[in-house]
Design an enzyme around this catalytic site. Structure first.
Site, PDB file in Angstrom:
ATOM      1  N   LYS A  83      19.042  38.965  45.034  1.00 54.89           N
ATOM      2  CA  LYS A  83      19.026  38.670  43.586  1.00 54.89           C
ATOM      3  C   LYS A  83      18.579  37.225  43.352  1.00 54.89           C
ATOM      4  CE  LYS A  83      23.382  39.902  43.022  1.00 54.89           C
ATOM      5  NZ  LYS A  83      23.723  40.594  44.250  1.00 54.89           N
TER       6      LYS A  83
ATOM      7  N   CYS B  73      36.815  40.702  33.571  1.00 52.48           N
ATOM      8  CA  CYS B  73      36.691  40.735  35.027  1.00 52.48           C
ATOM      9  C   CYS B  73      37.757  39.931  35.760  1.00 52.48           C
ATOM     10  CB  CYS B  73      35.295  40.302  35.468  1.00 52.48           C
ATOM     11  SG  CYS B  73      34.836  38.634  35.049  1.00 52.48           S
ATOM     12  N   MET B  74      38.235  38.834  35.204  1.00 49.29           N
ATOM     13  CA  MET B  74      39.084  37.958  35.997  1.00 49.29           C
ATOM     14  C   MET B  74      40.478  37.725  35.416  1.00 49.29           C
ATOM     15  SD  MET B  74      37.103  37.537  38.361  1.00 49.29           S
ATOM     16  CE  MET B  74      38.433  36.757  39.227  1.00 49.29           C
TER      17      MET B  74
ATOM     18  N   MET C 149      37.254  43.376  41.331  1.00 46.14           N
ATOM     19  CA  MET C 149      37.551  44.220  40.170  1.00 46.14           C
ATOM     20  C   MET C 149      38.491  45.383  40.463  1.00 46.14           C
ATOM     21  SD  MET C 149      36.042  42.565  37.961  1.00 46.14           S
ATOM     22  CE  MET C 149      36.118  41.108  38.946  1.00 46.14           C
TER      23      MET C 149
ATOM     24  N   GLY D  56      33.081  37.198  39.829  1.00 45.52           N
ATOM     25  CA  GLY D  56      31.819  37.904  39.683  1.00 45.52           C
ATOM     26  C   GLY D  56      30.744  37.128  38.965  1.00 45.52           C
ATOM     27  N   GLN D  57      31.122  36.073  38.265  1.00 46.30           N
ATOM     28  CA  GLN D  57      30.136  35.297  37.510  1.00 46.30           C
ATOM     29  C   GLN D  57      30.093  33.864  38.044  1.00 46.30           C
ATOM     30  OE1 GLN D  57      29.699  36.472  33.146  1.00 46.30           O
ATOM     31  NE2 GLN D  57      31.877  36.752  33.434  1.00 46.30           N
TER      32      GLN D  57
END
Lengths: 775, 208
Positions: free
Chosen positions: A84, A173-174, A343, A380-381
């Site tokens: 990515k 998500c967190m 997650m 995730g970010q």
């Protein structure tokens, strides 16, 4: 003859492969030499995808990015990057960028000038505040915004406008990880670091497809395992994801019934006398919630609580054989153990409790605060940690560990920000799910969405999309800042084109508390602007209209440097103290981990450990009565972390006769979140051009489904039609769908559930009941 | 509701699309009904009629009177193309770009056809030696992006670098021999799929 010809051809072709390979990693030097003639410059930066925070080297030529490689000098990622990241130059230079401000007129988005756009935006917000009060407006931000942007938005809305309706996608998500850290240790964020990977002997990977979602870290785990002979991996996941190929023990529970397993592991550890009495005596307390209040139970009370969670009982609940639970418990206790989760643990109605149970295992075994021993939540970010969690850009918190409920915290921030006393409300604002519900009820009149795509990413998506875009009288005014057209911009009333990563400078804070600076390298396309500039211009107009006190932002802050300096000051003497992390330092160094209370400090590898954490040497948390290497949880009540006795709660929507299958959603390596960016690189898109639904061969046979067949997935909320991929990965009774595709037949969030954890308010994306039919 | 109009070439089930370059013998036509990114669940029957005369990017070649994509592209008369009897052999190059081969994607044809011999539809043109090659690094540096991996039976397990390097450094099974020079040590021990994208476009991904 033919064989020879083909071999010859492939060998010739190999030249290309070799050349391509040579271009990687440390060969940036070679590439730089190669392309010096063409005016190529290499600049250090940071990847903008997941929370690993890979250091990258960007090749640029004039106003164009021409290549990207891992930064071999980066202290934790050491030159590794994933596909990515490698394709980011193509993603940034995609033609499919937003280039002009646009307003919706007669149903169509049409170009307007920046002045018109910003005036309209300010008019709508100021009008809503004047007529309906400050809580009639809202901000929905992102773990991809740079820290300065999130901080400024938080400052503007909470301390200027006076609303706590400040949220962001990290809630999705967190939030449960935050809830777990805060309720167990007193403050958010992991205490360990990525270096722990190289010291751990046991890895406990829970609800984490680390191989695909954090491939650079997983590679390090695998390499560590391959180099040593005594490294073990335990996987707790209902799906046999790619991590499992390297696992020593795979615990695959019925989705949603894993809390009993973690309790049973604790049961085995204590039963076998493998707990760390000394560590417990010094650092741990035990509590249970009774009648809504925490009550001390002591170690003996905890042991009694665990009596019900024998491995055999856990097997009955979870479907995982008792002997495998015993094996996992033994490996965990052997240590040093590093747990990593994402997650699968967080996106649950029992997410905080599941996080607590993870911490319990570390605390009773003393697997914490030592090299290789730590409970580490992966992000995730790129900036959910530094940008949103740390800056307090959620509805219930304020910067650097403060909460809106505490008067002294509100007063401190009002003073620092120059707010009128009493501006920050004591009541938390609307969390994400309720924010969109309130939007649908038209209680929110104007909303600013920055760098995120809730039109695709929210659960129970029909409701959120209707709230955002359904035409109705008094429809709320929706402003979206983004770099790309998305399923959210198509619903917006006003779309503002934002500069992309590499087109603006700023700070990302990744999972191990490392703050890293990424520079502006190229100009943004068209009229796109950095989000921070847009926020400044918006704030100035709100001041002009009296919606925010005159000079509240404009007299104090002019640019990102000013914002960063105020952020450092806000962190002073908190458990997050990063006064010593200046932008100048970050421009030279490969990031710095907080706490870092002064510029001479190298930062902190492991928090709460004497000799590593500078906050134990000086300042409000200092303690010179403990020895180097000893742990002190200085943010926890009585300096003791809490082992919680939590019920083994199941999912919000168990399967039943009508909806007999479990749907779980997730990710693939080559795509990221809603695909807005990764689908722009043709190669990445070709890796997974369309959505698929994994189902195991046994279940597929029951349904009469073969690979490639379309399957209708229906829940109580909506449906999707997706092609089946028959593969022995999901557990029996379960299907798995990655959520990267935006097209309607396969947009899986029409199906997912918006039930949320009562503590963290994080929705249960991972588990809902569905029925399946061949389409 | 669906945002992007996609250039998709569909006719008689043999349309061809490259990633960034149109092969000389093919063309694109614009659908009357736009198709969303990644949407392959549209039934073929609804896609076919959308290829129409007079649309932007006209499908009909005025010189021949046929649609540009009426006929499957012919294959160059190269020795290695004699092996076009199995899809895997062709797509190893034509989906990954190995040897600068034009990257081919097929839309709207039955999944079974994708597993068939390429020469069922594509004719080798005797004497056609001029290969269509693609320099697709565009404005990016040559070799800016890692080579892609094919999706065939030899590339099922692409997580363990040892599995890949077994063939790619020991001259086994025609595998291109790679040498990762001057790269970080950790990278050489990492899963190949970390950097090398595996193509799964040539048939229903689900099956692979």
């Amino acid at each position: 003859m033919m064989e020879t010809a083909r071999r010859e051809f492939l060998k010739q072709s190999a030249m290309v492969s070799v050349a391509g390979a040579v271009a990687g990693g440390a060969a940036t030097k070679a590439l730089a030499q190669l392309d010096q003639q063409e005016g190529v410059t290499w600049t250090k930066s940071v990847c903008r995808f997941c929370g690993t925070g890979c250091g990258v080297m960007l090749a640029h030529q004039g106003d164009r990015l021409v290549a990207l490689r891992g930064d071999p000098e980066h202290p934790t990622t050491k030159g590794l990057v994933c596909a990515k990241s490698l394709f980011l130059p193509k993603i940034v230079h995609s033609d499919d960028r937003l280039k002009n401000p646009q307003v919706r007129r007669n149903g169509e988005l049409v170009d307007i000038s920046w002045d018109e756009a910003l005036d309209l935006m300010a008019d709508k917000f100021a009008d809503a505040i004047k007529k309906h009060g400050s809580n009639s407006v809202a901000y929905y931000g992102s773990g991809q915004a740079i820290s300065e942007e999130s901080y400024l938005a938080n400052r503007l809305f909470k301390g200027g406008i006076g609303t706590n309706n400040v949220e962001g996608n990290p809630r999705l998500c967190m939030a449960s990880a935050v809830g777990g850290y805060v309720s167990t240790f007193g403050k958010d964020e992991p205490m360990g670091c990525y270096e722990d990977i190289w010291h751990a002997k046991t890895f406990f990977l829970v609800g984490s497809n680390t191989a695909e979602c954090h491939p650079v870290l997983f590679n390090q785990i695998l390499i560590n395992k391959q180099r040593k002979r005594d490294v073990n991996i335990i996987v707790l996941d209902p799906r046999t994801n790619p991590v499992c190929a390297s696992a020593n023990v795979h615990l695959n529970p019925i989705p949603g019934y894993d809390l009993a397993i973690m309790h049973a592991m604790a049961h085995c550890i204590i039963r076998d006398g493998k707990h760390d009495t000394s560590f417990i005596d010094t650092n741990v307390q035990f509590k249970i919630v009774e009648d809504g209040k925490p009550v001390d139970v002591g170690f003996d009370g905890y042991v009694k609580f665990l009596e019900q969670f024998t491995p055999e009982e856990a097997e009955k609940v979870s479907g995982v054989p008792a002997e495998r639970i015993e094996e996992a418990a033994a490996l965990f206790a052997r240590g040093p153990t590093m747990s990593l989760w994402t997650m699968g643990l967080n996106q649950r109605v029992a997410g905080v409790w599941a996080n607590n149970l993870m911490h319990n295992l570390h605390l009773i075994t003393g697997n914490i605060g030592k090299p290789g021993a730590t409970p580490f939540s992966l992000t995730g970010q790129p900036n959910a940690c530094g940008g949103v969690r740390d800056t307090g850009t959620l509805c219930h918190i304020l910067p650097y560990g403060r909460v809106v409920k505490k008067a002294e915290h509100r007063e401190y921030m009002e003073k620092l920000w120059g707010s009128k006393p009493g501006t920050i409300q004591p009541k938390p604002g609307l969390h994400s799910v309720e924010m969109f519900n309130a939007l649908g009820r038209d209680e929110i009149k104007a909303m600013l969405i920055l760098c995120t795509n809730p039109g695709q990413s929210m659960p129970n998506l029909h409701a959120s999309r209707d709230a955002l875009g359904k035409d109705r009288p008094n429809k709320p005014f929706i402003v979206v800042l983004d770099a790309y057209p998305t399923r959210t911009t198509e619903l917006a009333d006003l779309v503002l084109p934002a500069a992309m990563w590499s087109e603006k400078s700023g700070v990302f804070g990744m999972s191990e508390r490392r703050y890293q600076y990424h520079p502006k390298i190229k100009s943004a396309p068209g009229q796109a602007k950095p989000d921070l500039d847009i926020l400044f211009a918006f704030a100035a107009r709100l001041e002009d209209r009296g919606a925010v006190p005159k000079g509240y932002i404009t007299d104090k802050l002019q640019n990102a440097d000013d914002v960063w300096d105020e952020m450092r000051e806000a962190s002073r003497d908190t458990a997050y103290d990063f006064v010593g992390i200046t932008r100048e330092r970050m421009k030279v160094e490969r990031g710095i981990r907080w706490p870092c209370p002064d510029e001479a400090s190298p930062g902190t590898a492991r928090r709460f450990v004497k000799g590593e954490d500078p906050l134990l040497d000086a300042g409000p948390y200092a303690d010179n009565n403990i020895l180097p290497g000893e742990t002190k949880f200085y943010a926890a009540p009585d300096n003791r972390a809490i082992v919680w006795c939590r019920p083994a709660k199941g999912p919000a929507e168990p399967v039943d006769a009508e909806y007999p299958w479990v749907l779980s959603t997730g990710r693939v390596l080559e795509h990221w979140h809603s695909g807005t960016m990764t689908m722009k690189a043709p190669e990445l898109k070709r890796a997974y051009p369309y959505c698929f639904m994994e189902i195991n061969p046994r279940d597929a046979q029951k349904l009469g489904v073969r690979s490639g067949d379309k399957v209708r997935i229906t829940s109580r909320r909506g449906e999707a039609v997706i092609r089946a991929r028959v593969v022995d990965m999901p557990r029996d009774g379960m299907v798995f769908v990655p959520w990267h595709w935006e097209d309607e037949p396969s947009l899986i969030n029409f199906v997912t559930i918006d039930a949320y954890d009562p503590g963290s308010k994080q929705p249960e994306f991972k588990i809902c009941a569905v029925k399946l039919a061949k389409a | 509701m669906i945002r992007n109009t996609k250039l998709i070439n569909i006719l008689a089930g043999t349309a061809v699309l490259t990633g960034s370059v149109v092969i000389a013998m093919t063309s694109f036509s614009r659908l009357t009904q736009p198709v969303a990114m990644g949407d392959h669940t549209q039934p073929v029957a609804t896609e076919r009629p959308t290829v129409a005369v007079g649309e932007e990017g006209a499908a009909i070649d005025p010189l021949t009177g046929f649609a540009f994509a009426a006929f499957p592209p012919t294959i160059t008369d190269k020795e290695w193309h004699e092996e076009a009897w199995t899809a895997g052999n062709c797509l190893d190059c034509h989906e990954t770009g190995v040897g600068k081969a034009p990257e081919i994607r097929h839309y709207g044809i039955p999944a079974l056809a994708m597993e068939s011999n390429c020469r069922t539809c594509h004719v080798i043109e005797p004497g056609k030696l001029e290969a269509v090659t693609v320099e697709d690094h565009g404005a990016f540096l040559l070799n800016a992006f890692p080579p892609m991996m094919p999706n065939n039976d030899n590339h099922v397990d692409v997580w363990n670098p040892k599995d890949c390097l077994m063939c790619h450094t020991r001259d086994i099974d025609d595998a291109p021999q790679v040498k990762h020079l001057d790269m970080p040590e950790l990278l050489l021990e990492s899963s190949c799929r970390t950097c090398h994208v595996q193509v799964r476009a040539h048939q229903s991904i689900p099956g692979r």
